[in-house]
Write a protein that holds these residues in place. Structure first.
Motif, short mmCIF file in Angstrom:
data_model
loop_
_atom_site.label_atom_id
_atom_site.label_comp_id
_atom_site.label_asym_id
_atom_site.label_seq_id
_atom_site.Cartn_x
_atom_site.Cartn_y
_atom_site.Cartn_z
N ASN A 1 33.24 35.14 43.15
CA ASN A 1 31.87 34.68 43.12
C ASN A 1 31.70 33.37 43.89
N SER B 1 40.18 37.16 39.65
CA SER B 1 39.20 38.20 39.32
C SER B 1 39.89 39.45 38.78
N VAL C 1 32.05 41.77 36.49
CA VAL C 1 32.09 41.14 35.18
C VAL C 1 33.48 40.55 34.92
N THR D 1 36.74 32.19 41.74
CA THR D 1 36.72 33.65 41.71
C THR D 1 36.05 34.17 42.96
N LEU E 1 33.62 37.25 36.60
CA LEU E 1 32.94 36.23 35.80
C LEU E 1 33.80 35.80 34.62
N TRP F 1 35.58 32.15 33.97
CA TRP F 1 35.32 31.38 32.76
C TRP F 1 36.61 31.04 32.02
#
Length: 88
Positions: free
Chosen positions: A57, A68, A38, A55, A41, A45
């Motif tokens: 991701n 991150s 999280v 990130t 994320l 963002w």
């Protein structure tokens, strides 16, 4: 295979963020993974557009791990703010 690497890196990022924010004693392995993912994320963002780095991701690099990690620290600071009324 990418999912497994994503979980491992997310767990490490969450663990490092919990050490930085001194919340390591109150959370276990599963919560470290959740905080890492999280936080990635959230970092993607908030921070990623400012510095131009993805990130964990999007791909794993030193810059993505740092983005991150900062996102996970911000997430833990927000949680501490609501839980304790102050940021550690």
């Amino acid at each position: 295979m990418n999912f497994l690497i994503w979980l491992i890196i997310g767990g490490i990022v969450g663990w490092l963020a919990s050490l930085i924010m001194r919340t390591d004693a109150s959370q276990g392995i599963l919560l470290n993974v959740v905080v890492g993912i999280v936080g990635a994320l959230l970092g993607g963002w908030l921070i990623s557009p400012l510095v131009g780095v993805g990130t964990i991701n999007q791909g794993i690099s030193i810059g993505s791990i740092l983005v991150s990690l900062v996102g996970a620290v911000i997430l833990l600071a927000i949680v501490n703010l609501f839980r304790r009324g102050r940021v550690r």
